[in-house]
Design a protein around this motif. Sequence first.
Motif, PDB file in Angstrom:
ATOM      1  N   GLU A 128       0.920  -1.369   0.065  1.00  0.00           N
ATOM      2  CA  GLU A 128      -0.288  -0.055  -0.005  1.00  0.00           C
ATOM      3  C   GLU A 128       0.879   1.324   0.120  1.00  0.00           C
ATOM      4  OE1 GLU A 128      -3.519   0.742   0.433  1.00  0.00           O
ATOM      5  OE2 GLU A 128      -4.073  -1.370  -0.053  1.00  0.00           O
ATOM      6  N   ASN A 129       1.929   1.135   0.729  1.00  0.00           N
ATOM      7  CA  ASN A 129       2.731   2.581   0.954  1.00  0.00           C
ATOM      8  C   ASN A 129       3.648   2.806  -0.061  1.00  0.00           C
ATOM      9  OD1 ASN A 129       1.671   3.093   3.439  1.00  0.00           O
ATOM     10  ND2 ASN A 129       3.036   1.934   4.307  1.00  0.00           N
ATOM     11  N   LEU A 130       3.668   1.765  -1.177  1.00  0.00           N
ATOM     12  CA  LEU A 130       4.721   2.032  -2.197  1.00  0.00           C
ATOM     13  C   LEU A 130       4.081   3.427  -3.141  1.00  0.00           C
ATOM     14  CD1 LEU A 130       7.137   1.399  -3.932  1.00  0.00           C
ATOM     15  CD2 LEU A 130       5.679  -0.577  -5.028  1.00  0.00           C
ATOM     16  N   ILE A 131       3.225   3.506  -3.306  1.00  0.00           N
ATOM     17  CA  ILE A 131       2.317   4.723  -3.906  1.00  0.00           C
ATOM     18  C   ILE A 131       2.966   5.984  -3.451  1.00  0.00           C
ATOM     19  CG2 ILE A 131       0.279   5.030  -2.657  1.00  0.00           C
ATOM     20  CD1 ILE A 131       0.485   5.246  -6.800  1.00  0.00           C
ATOM     21  N   TYR A 132       3.296   6.095  -2.151  1.00  0.00           N
ATOM     22  CA  TYR A 132       4.002   7.294  -1.516  1.00  0.00           C
ATOM     23  C   TYR A 132       5.166   7.470  -2.053  1.00  0.00           C
ATOM     24  CZ  TYR A 132      -0.741   6.895   0.904  1.00  0.00           C
ATOM     25  OH  TYR A 132      -1.960   7.061   0.903  1.00  0.00           O
ATOM     26  N   ILE A 133       5.986   6.300  -2.143  1.00  0.00           N
ATOM     27  CA  ILE A 133       7.351   6.397  -2.486  1.00  0.00           C
ATOM     28  C   ILE A 133       7.681   6.980  -3.750  1.00  0.00           C
ATOM     29  CG2 ILE A 133       9.336   5.126  -3.038  1.00  0.00           C
ATOM     30  CD1 ILE A 133       8.843   3.143  -0.640  1.00  0.00           C
ATOM     31  N   GLY A 134       6.475   6.385  -4.803  1.00  0.00           N
ATOM     32  CA  GLY A 134       6.769   6.964  -5.973  1.00  0.00           C
ATOM     33  C   GLY A 134       6.286   8.730  -6.116  1.00  0.00           C
ATOM     34  N   LEU A 135       5.284   9.056  -5.379  1.00  0.00           N
ATOM     35  CA  LEU A 135       4.789  10.217  -5.190  1.00  0.00           C
ATOM     36  C   LEU A 135       5.956  11.234  -4.504  1.00  0.00           C
ATOM     37  CD1 LEU A 135       1.222   9.934  -3.615  1.00  0.00           C
ATOM     38  CD2 LEU A 135       1.919  11.023  -5.930  1.00  0.00           C
ATOM     39  N   ASP A 136       6.699  10.959  -3.723  1.00  0.00           N
ATOM     40  CA  ASP A 136       7.885  11.559  -3.086  1.00  0.00           C
ATOM     41  C   ASP A 136       9.013  11.887  -4.131  1.00  0.00           C
ATOM     42  OD1 ASP A 136       6.540  12.101  -0.534  1.00  0.00           O
ATOM     43  OD2 ASP A 136       7.482  10.469   0.519  1.00  0.00           O
ATOM     44  N   LEU A 137       9.092  10.713  -4.829  1.00  0.00           N
ATOM     45  CA  LEU A 137      10.250  10.618  -5.858  1.00  0.00           C
ATOM     46  C   LEU A 137       9.697  11.792  -7.057  1.00  0.00           C
ATOM     47  CD1 LEU A 137      11.304   6.923  -6.301  1.00  0.00           C
ATOM     48  CD2 LEU A 137      12.442   8.865  -5.236  1.00  0.00           C
ATOM     49  N   LYS A 138       8.627  11.742  -7.340  1.00  0.00           N
ATOM     50  CA  LYS A 138       8.158  12.473  -8.393  1.00  0.00           C
ATOM     51  C   LYS A 138       8.151  13.851  -7.868  1.00  0.00           C
ATOM     52  CE  LYS A 138       3.613  13.932  -9.175  1.00  0.00           C
ATOM     53  NZ  LYS A 138       2.239  13.615  -9.508  1.00  0.00           N
ATOM     54  N   ASN A 139       7.422  14.185  -6.682  1.00  0.00           N
ATOM     55  CA  ASN A 139       7.295  15.603  -6.172  1.00  0.00           C
ATOM     56  C   ASN A 139       8.923  16.058  -5.962  1.00  0.00           C
ATOM     57  OD1 ASN A 139       4.644  15.903  -6.477  1.00  0.00           O
ATOM     58  ND2 ASN A 139       4.191  14.768  -4.583  1.00  0.00           N
ATOM     59  N   GLY A 140       9.601  15.163  -5.389  1.00  0.00           N
ATOM     60  CA  GLY A 140      11.063  15.791  -4.920  1.00  0.00           C
ATOM     61  C   GLY A 140      11.864  16.106  -6.356  1.00  0.00           C
ATOM     62  N   LEU A 141      11.611  15.341  -7.485  1.00  0.00           N
ATOM     63  CA  LEU A 141      12.083  15.797  -8.638  1.00  0.00           C
ATOM     64  C   LEU A 141      11.214  17.438  -9.218  1.00  0.00           C
ATOM     65  CD1 LEU A 141      12.453  12.594 -10.873  1.00  0.00           C
ATOM     66  CD2 LEU A 141      14.243  13.966 -10.044  1.00  0.00           C
ATOM     67  N   LEU A 142      10.088  17.533  -9.179  1.00  0.00           N
ATOM     68  CA  LEU A 142       9.691  18.459  -9.417  1.00  0.00           C
ATOM     69  C   LEU A 142      10.028  19.744  -8.771  1.00  0.00           C
ATOM     70  CD1 LEU A 142       5.812  17.363 -10.140  1.00  0.00           C
ATOM     71  CD2 LEU A 142       7.124  18.599 -11.944  1.00  0.00           C
ATOM     72  N   GLU A 143       9.849  19.517  -7.397  1.00  0.00           N
ATOM     73  CA  GLU A 143      10.489  20.692  -6.678  1.00  0.00           C
ATOM     74  C   GLU A 143      12.102  20.821  -6.293  1.00  0.00           C
ATOM     75  OE1 GLU A 143       8.160  19.448  -3.094  1.00  0.00           O
ATOM     76  OE2 GLU A 143       6.171  19.725  -4.423  1.00  0.00           O
ATOM     77  N   ASN A 144      12.492  20.000  -7.002  1.00  0.00           N
ATOM     78  CA  ASN A 144      13.990  19.926  -6.769  1.00  0.00           C
ATOM     79  C   ASN A 144      14.723  19.699  -5.220  1.00  0.00           C
ATOM     80  OD1 ASN A 144      16.603  19.727  -8.048  1.00  0.00           O
ATOM     81  ND2 ASN A 144      17.065  21.839  -8.035  1.00  0.00           N
ATOM     82  N   ASP A 145      13.867  18.902  -4.657  1.00  0.00           N
ATOM     83  CA  ASP A 145      13.984  18.618  -3.111  1.00  0.00           C
ATOM     84  C   ASP A 145      14.995  17.366  -3.027  1.00  0.00           C
ATOM     85  OD1 ASP A 145      13.816  18.203  -0.436  1.00  0.00           O
ATOM     86  OD2 ASP A 145      11.676  18.913  -0.575  1.00  0.00           O
ATOM     87  N   GLU A 146      16.157  17.626  -2.821  1.00  0.00           N
ATOM     88  CA  GLU A 146      16.909  16.312  -2.767  1.00  0.00           C
ATOM     89  C   GLU A 146      16.736  15.697  -1.451  1.00  0.00           C
ATOM     90  OE1 GLU A 146      19.157  15.082  -4.885  1.00  0.00           O
ATOM     91  OE2 GLU A 146      18.790  16.561  -6.472  1.00  0.00           O
ATOM     92  N   ALA A 147      16.387  16.457  -0.389  1.00  0.00           N
ATOM     93  CA  ALA A 147      16.076  15.696   0.914  1.00  0.00           C
ATOM     94  C   ALA A 147      15.002  14.785   0.685  1.00  0.00           C
ATOM     95  CB  ALA A 147      15.928  16.859   2.100  1.00  0.00           C
ATOM     96  N   ARG A 148      13.967  15.101  -0.089  1.00  0.00           N
ATOM     97  CA  ARG A 148      12.602  14.593  -0.259  1.00  0.00           C
ATOM     98  C   ARG A 148      12.803  13.144  -0.890  1.00  0.00           C
ATOM     99  NH1 ARG A 148       6.652  16.753  -1.760  1.00  0.00           N
ATOM    100  NH2 ARG A 148       5.483  15.054  -1.187  1.00  0.00           N
ATOM    101  N   GLN A 149      13.771  13.383  -2.109  1.00  0.00           N
ATOM    102  CA  GLN A 149      14.086  12.220  -2.919  1.00  0.00           C
ATOM    103  C   GLN A 149      15.127  11.355  -2.134  1.00  0.00           C
ATOM    104  OE1 GLN A 149      15.765  13.477  -7.014  1.00  0.00           O
ATOM    105  NE2 GLN A 149      14.972  15.528  -6.260  1.00  0.00           N
TER     106      GLN A 149
END
Length: 171
Positions: A128-149
């Motif tokens: 179930e939680n894998l979707i959130y990992i994908g979202l964090d990777l996507k949003n981390g890339l979009l926001e250029n947020d290295e810590a989130r990635q």
Amino acid sequence: MRADNTFMHLLLKAGISMLLTLFLLGCDSTNTPAPHSPKQNEATELSSKNINEYANEMANSYISIQEQLLKHYQQAKQSNNTYDFIQYRNHKWTPEYMSMKIRYSRDFKHNKAFLEKQPSAPLFAIYENLIYIGLDLKNGLLENDEARQQKALEEAEKAKQHVISIQQQLK
């Protein structure tokens, strides 16, 4: 007489073109989804006889779909192409993931009492939680947020290791 031959030739060409188009449309599986068999919508009945095989299949599915996500993330990161990763994640990875997640969620609900006593039970939450990992990777890339990635990558590794640990318990 020449006009009749030309007309017949054009009519024949149009007919062949139409038949070819209909044939190609009939062969294109993307236009019409295949009907689902009733079994695909039924929950799997789990028992002590099939739980280990089921859990191993689920664990392998998790590892595979997580690896696909991370592979495309790394490729996008290296080529500095966030758009490609977002397109892949949104249009290919997420539908595949959701298809499996729906299946596992349905099976979990159907077998909840049995699964609560099984060492493989955490697999369902991990999936179930894998979707959130994908979202964090996507949003981390979009926001250029290295810590989130980085946090998402660490969570992915931790989840993968937990899945492998569960698999080893099943042997």
